[in-house]
Design a protein around this motif. Structure first.
Motif, PDB file in Angstrom:
ATOM      1  N   SER A   1       2.987  44.305  -8.076  1.00 32.63           N
ATOM      2  CA  SER A   1       4.029  45.284  -8.397  1.00 32.63           C
ATOM      3  C   SER A   1       5.274  44.996  -7.578  1.00 32.63           C
ATOM      4  CB  SER A   1       3.528  46.686  -8.099  1.00 32.63           C
ATOM      5  OG  SER A   1       2.237  46.854  -8.602  1.00 32.63           O
ATOM      6  N   SER A   2       6.392  45.451  -8.083  1.00 30.80           N
ATOM      7  CA  SER A   2       7.646  45.117  -7.406  1.00 30.80           C
ATOM      8  C   SER A   2       7.739  45.792  -6.042  1.00 30.80           C
ATOM      9  CB  SER A   2       8.832  45.512  -8.271  1.00 30.80           C
ATOM     10  OG  SER A   2       8.873  46.906  -8.427  1.00 30.80           O
ATOM     11  N   SER A   3       8.294  45.070  -5.091  1.00 32.44           N
ATOM     12  CA  SER A   3       8.448  45.597  -3.735  1.00 32.44           C
ATOM     13  C   SER A   3       9.926  45.904  -3.498  1.00 32.44           C
ATOM     14  CB  SER A   3       7.952  44.573  -2.718  1.00 32.44           C
ATOM     15  OG  SER A   3       8.819  43.463  -2.720  1.00 32.44           O
ATOM     16  N   ILE A   4      10.216  46.338  -2.290  1.00 29.12           N
ATOM     17  CA  ILE A   4      11.614  46.661  -1.946  1.00 29.12           C
ATOM     18  C   ILE A   4      12.507  45.445  -2.161  1.00 29.12           C
ATOM     19  CG2 ILE A   4      13.173  47.306  -0.054  1.00 29.12           C
ATOM     20  CD1 ILE A   4      10.897  48.857   1.185  1.00 29.12           C
ATOM     21  N   PHE A   5      12.000  44.273  -1.780  1.00 27.93           N
ATOM     22  CA  PHE A   5      12.816  43.061  -1.844  1.00 27.93           C
ATOM     23  C   PHE A   5      12.982  42.553  -3.286  1.00 27.93           C
ATOM     24  CE2 PHE A   5      10.679  43.089   2.324  1.00 27.93           C
ATOM     25  CZ  PHE A   5      11.803  43.274   3.111  1.00 27.93           C
ATOM     26  N   ASP A   6      11.998  42.872  -4.141  1.00 22.81           N
ATOM     27  CA  ASP A   6      12.103  42.440  -5.544  1.00 22.81           C
ATOM     28  C   ASP A   6      13.150  43.254  -6.299  1.00 22.81           C
ATOM     29  OD1 ASP A   6      10.036  40.642  -5.205  1.00 22.81           O
ATOM     30  OD2 ASP A   6       8.501  42.136  -5.649  1.00 22.81           O
TER      31      ASP A   6
ATOM     32  N   ASN B   1      16.692  49.659  -7.277  1.00 30.79           N
ATOM     33  CA  ASN B   1      15.771  50.685  -7.770  1.00 30.79           C
ATOM     34  C   ASN B   1      15.064  51.385  -6.604  1.00 30.79           C
ATOM     35  OD1 ASN B   1      14.641  52.073  -9.952  1.00 30.79           O
ATOM     36  ND2 ASN B   1      12.779  50.859  -9.797  1.00 30.79           N
ATOM     37  N   SER B   2      14.728  50.594  -5.572  1.00 36.86           N
ATOM     38  CA  SER B   2      14.065  51.178  -4.393  1.00 36.86           C
ATOM     39  C   SER B   2      14.988  52.176  -3.713  1.00 36.86           C
ATOM     40  CB  SER B   2      13.672  50.075  -3.412  1.00 36.86           C
ATOM     41  OG  SER B   2      12.767  49.197  -4.016  1.00 36.86           O
TER      42      SER B   2
END
Lengths: 244, 228
Positions: free
Chosen positions: A143-148, A152-153
């Motif tokens: 799943s997407s992380s802060i860096f990805d 959005n984060s």
């Protein structure tokens, strides 16, 4: 009245904020306990979906922040309310200030605490991710992380902060009303339940929380609601009696 | 919004309220000082930041959620295939869905199709009638895209097996099994915003069996698998 030194409203508020931040350090520490309990409840996922294809049932557990968030929201309500209890309210008399300066200091402290709570709640999801990935035996979906997805984060952190701020504003307003008149202790829950079960109340609830086109609109709505509750609190706090 | 939908929320709030009551009474017995508070908060923030970094370094051997464009493309591929399959337009079948193909020679003039291993059909079947005077039946097996919550699980879903037993085509459903996944979300599940919700990215593909049967062969399809 004469004073040895003349302080501006800003200076008084600043000194009160510093004092209050130290006073509520324990409350901030209790947030950690609240988040840990929320994380334990989130271990099995906060939502799931499943289907069956070719005799194979596919089950996806979604691990999000919802349960942690409910706990943190309740904590925010308690903190907002706690600031108004008499022992804390009286501590303001250690400073030369007005009801306005005291209210402004309380609001700033609640804003700062909300930012801290929002950011840590968002990050707490990563503790859960690491624990489940390192010790869990179930397949996972990358799943997407802060860096990805940093934008959005940031928006998600923003919505969390705005939500916590709104709940603490409601808690603060409730506290001020109860300080004015104890009857509000019973009136407010009745009012809340009435709003939630009536059609117009539900429509209002849906307008604010559901069907928003973007997170930004939701954040703006939440901040506006917080401002309304804080403004009402300032108005009501001016009606509070002086220390007896 | 149904009033009953509030019950889980009220239940969670009640549990949270109970925990708060217990925590409050416990905290009164513990003498926390400012230094300990600061230390606790700093340590916790440190752990959170460490978790963010550690997560980045965990090897990415998990499946990835596909993006909206890819989801739409896969969904379109499935729709095109389904349409072509229903219309017997073999030339329009996407070869990437082909799993296997072979020829089988029948002994008699009747082909019986039997589906077993499941209470409902696990494959879709269509027949193209040919003018051939021979006894050969051509079989092609396809599997279209299967997505669940934005995860492509096509290769992980076992296919039905096909066996020939004396002019009988026996389609056996795979044994019951389970696939479990964790999917992490930065968002609040309850506040999923917009029409592009990952939970909605589902494509329920199928196993397709395409038969080319000479016209003089009589086909018995007891389980109603044939796609008319």
């Amino acid at each position: 009245m004469m004073f040895l030194s003349n302080s501006t409203l800003g200076e008084v508020v600043k000194s009160q904020v510093e004092f209050k931040l130290n006073t509520y350090m324990g409350a901030v520490a209790s947030l950690i306990l609240v988040q840990i309990i929320g994380l334990l409840f989130s271990m099995n996922g906060t939502g799931s979906s499943g289907t069956s294809i070719n005799n194979i049932s596919i089950h996806v557990s979604i691990v999000s922040l919802d349960i942690v968030y409910i706990f943190v929201a309740l904590w925010a309500f308690v903190i907002g309310n706690m600031i108004t209890i008499k022992t804390n309210w009286h501590s303001d008399f250690s400073f030369v200030g007005t009801r306005l300066s005291s209210s402004l200091a309380n609001i700033i402290v609640l804003c700062m605490i909300s930012v801290f709570a929002g950011v840590t709640t968002f990050l707490s999801n990563y503790v859960l991710r690491v624990i489940l990935l390192l010790f869990g035996k179930v397949d996972y979906v990358k799943s997407s992380s802060i860096f990805d997805d940093p934008l959005n984060s940031i928006l998600n952190i923003g919505v969390m902060i705005a939500f916590i701020l709104m709940i603490s504003a409601i808690g603060y307003f409730r506290g001020i009303l109860v300080q004015n008149n104890k009857i509000f202790t019973f009136l407010l829950p009745v009012l809340l339940i009435t709003i939630l079960v009536t059609k117009s109340g539900q429509k209002l609830f849906q307008y604010v929380f559901i069907g928003n086109e973007s997170i930004l609109i939701l954040i703006v709505k939440l901040v506006c609601i917080s401002i309304v509750f804080f403004a009402l609190s300032i108005l009501c706090s001016n009606r509070l009696e002086v220390r007896s | 919004m149904n009033n009953w939908m509030l019950l889980p929320l009220l239940g969670t709030l009640f549990i949270a309220w109970l925990i708060f009551r217990v925590a409050k009474s416990v905290s009164k017995r513990i003498n926390w000082n400012q230094r300990l508070n600061k230390w606790t908060i700093s340590t916790y923030v440190g752990i959170l930041l460490l978790a963010v970094i550690v997560y980045e370094f965990i090897p990415a051997n998990g499946d990835e959620v596909i993006d909206k464009k890819e989801y739409q493309a896969l969904s379109h591929e499935n729709n095109l295939f389904e349409k072509a399959f229903g219309n017997n337009e073999e030339s329009k079948f996407d070869s990437k869905f082909l799993v296997e193909e072979w020829m089988e020679e029948l002994e008699g003039d009747t082909l019986e199709i039997i589906s077993q291993g499941s209470t409902f059909p696990t494959a879709k079947l269509n027949i193209e009638w040919t003018d051939s005077k021979e006894q050969f039946v051509e079989v092609k097996m396809f599997q279209t895209n299967i997505l669940m919550n934005g995860v492509n699980v096509t290769g992980k879903i076992p296919l039905s097996t096909i066996e020939w037993e004396k002019d009988q085509l026996v389609i056996t459903a795979p044994k019951a099994g389970e696939l479990r996944y964790y999917r992490f979300s930065n968002e609040l599940f309850a506040l999923s915003i917009g029409d592009d919700i990952i939970q909605n990215r589902g494509i329920f593909g199928d196993t397709y069996i395409y038969l080319k049967v000479p016209k003089h062969i009589n086909v018995i399809d007891k389980n109603g698998l044939q796609f008319y």
